[in-house]
Design an enzyme around this catalytic site. Structure first.
Site, PDB file in Angstrom:
ATOM      1  N   CYS A 198       3.090 -13.209  -0.351  1.00 45.49           N
ATOM      2  CA  CYS A 198       2.377 -14.449  -0.688  1.00 45.49           C
ATOM      3  C   CYS A 198       3.295 -15.505  -1.287  1.00 45.49           C
ATOM      4  CB  CYS A 198       1.232 -14.153  -1.650  1.00 45.49           C
ATOM      5  SG  CYS A 198      -0.041 -13.087  -0.931  1.00 45.49           S
ATOM      6  N   ALA A 228       0.824  -1.211   0.000  1.00 49.62           N
ATOM      7  CA  ALA A 228       0.000   0.000   0.000  1.00 49.62           C
ATOM      8  C   ALA A 228       0.859   1.263   0.000  1.00 49.62           C
ATOM      9  CB  ALA A 228      -0.947   0.000   1.196  1.00 49.62           C
ATOM     10  N   TRP A 282     -22.265 -25.683 -21.068  1.00 48.90           N
ATOM     11  CA  TRP A 282     -22.675 -24.881 -19.919  1.00 48.90           C
ATOM     12  C   TRP A 282     -21.521 -24.884 -18.918  1.00 48.90           C
ATOM     13  CZ3 TRP A 282     -26.898 -21.946 -20.100  1.00 48.90           C
ATOM     14  CH2 TRP A 282     -27.928 -22.310 -20.969  1.00 48.90           C
TER      15      TRP A 282
END
Length: 444
Positions: free
Chosen positions: A42, A11, A432
């Site tokens: 990570c 950040a 699908w």
């Protein structure tokens, strides 16, 4: 204008880069408690396992790069301990020299992240007891994981606990996970977590649930772990039971915080005190599905919030659009993904909801190497709006999580999901998609 940023990782440095790229006149000072800037936390388990060759590979930009290429006054071993909001001064200590420092600011960003929770169990400070959050943490684990280490105990069955269970098994250790809750992977629903337990068993990971640690035993080094149900050999222990925001000094200066200490921010990353911003793991995160502030500390969110904070600090208005609670991890041969709310979270919010589970394949079922994909959709039963989803399988999980996260961001319904024009070819999908199969099943 002078900007001070407390914290030199995701950040903080995302904000710093936006400022120097968009305001040539701005003076940027960053204060980092450690000595490493801007790295991929990570990736730490994969360095320990050997998949990534060194911790250096995780560093996006070095301190020298920020200083020499971008003109940022990037300081190391500078711990902020106090903010004088009236006089706009950050106070702290140089951890190398031991001297105190003061730094004035026009705008301040708090991006101090989180620290692992370390309970006050007897024996918690024994040699061989570790947490994993930083590069130095990972290096200590690697130095400590010698051939003589046989039995590893991991306390906590969340993401880091699961990733590190795989890591320790890959380097030949016996692994035991002790989880206080009823099952591993607590952010999933229990029916989906069954697949996690089966995978742990397949890979010879011993799992203990509904069990609480009481004490760690050893002379100088940990040798045993004592719970409310038994005593087990352990010559290396990883404590991974959660994190807490690094915001004690921020609370002292009067900033509004959530119950867990995360700094309350608005969509511009502004705090309750003028000219002070906060972003990343130490701040709150607006949850679009819950429609309220939440706390889900992830690197993706930290980078976004940091970028937005940096732009707003120099007058380039930008807003944080929020999260939907998306995450994915690898656990041995499985991928575990989720987004939105779990059934438990929906119950806690008193939402009218129903869930539907289905077992599909990641690609066309008749195509070679089609793999099972377990799908769970959670939706409101009053308007059929999707509010969550969970996916566990060997392949195709990340794709479905991202599609559903996009659907959640835009408040789509089961019918909307069914109508999506998703890519199809037998090597890649069924006619699908598994998400659509779940949506169709839920409507019938």
């Amino acid at each position: 204008m002078k900007v001070v940023i407390i914290g030199g990782d995701a950040a903080g440095m995302s904000a710093a880069m936006q400022i120097v790229r968009n305001d040539e006149e701005a003076e940027v000072v960053t204060l980092e408690k450690g000595n490493i800037y801007s790295y991929g936390q990570c990736g730490l388990p994969y360095v320990i396992s050997g998949k990534i060759e060194s911790t250096e590979k995780l560093i996006a930009r070095t301190v020298d790069t920020f200083r020499e290429k971008y003109g940022i006054d990037a300081r190391v071993y500078h711990e902020a301990t106090e903010v004088d909001t009236e006089n706009k001064i950050v106070k702290g200590k140089n951890l190398q020299s031991g001297e105190n420092f003061q730094e004035s600011y026009d705008k301040l960003l708090i991006a101090t992240g989180v620290s692992p929770i370390k309970p006050d169990w007897k024996g918690i400070d024994l040699e061989g007891v570790h947490t994993l959050k930083t590069i130095p943490d990972a290096e200590k684990v690697m130095e400590d994981t010698t051939e003589s280490i046989k039995n590893v105990a991991i306390i906590g069955g969340g993401y880091i606990g699961l990733e590190m269970a795989e890591t320790f098994r890959e380097i030949g250790k016996e692994v035991r996970i002790i989880e206080r809750g009823p099952y591993l992977g607590g952010i999933f629903d229990e029916d989906m977590a069954e697949h996690i337990h089966e995978e742990a068993e397949r890979n010879n990971v011993s799992v203990h649930t509904n069990e609480s640690v009481e004490e760690l035993k050893g002379d100088s080094r940990v040798r045993k772990i004592v719970t409310d149900k038994g005593e087990y050999d352990a010559d290396l222990v990883l404590v991974s039971i959660g994190v807490k925001p690094n915001t004690a000094f921020a609370q002292e200066c009067g900033l509004h915080t959530a119950k867990n200490g995360a700094i309350q921010v608005n969509r511009y990353m502004e705090t309750s005190i003028e000219d002070i911003y906060a972003a990343g793991d130490c701040a709150t995160h607006y949850h679009r599905v819950k429609e309220r502030d939440d706390f889900i500390p992830l690197g993706t969110t930290a980078n976004k919030q940091g970028r937005i904070a940096g732009l707003n600090m120099i007058g380039h208005s930008n807003t944080f659009k929020g999260i939907v609670g998306t995450s994915v991890i690898k656990f041995f041969d499985l991928t575990l993904g989720r987004t939105g709310l779990s059934s438990k979270e929906a119950e806690e919010l008193n939402l009218p909801f129903t869930s539907c589970s289905t077992r599909a394949t990641d690609i066309a079922g008749y195509y070679p190497d089609a793999r099972e994909l377990n799908v769970k959709l959670i939706y409101r039963d009053d308007n059929e709006r999707i509010i969550g989803g969970q996916f566990i399988g060997k392949h195709g999980v990340d794709k479905r999580v991202d599609v559903l996260a996009t659907a959640l961001f835009h408040q789509m319904t089961l019918h909307d999901i069914e109508d999506l024009d998703l890519a199809y070819a037998p090597p890649y999908n069924s006619v699908w998609d598994p998400i659509q199969q779940g949506a169709r099943r839920a409507q019938h």
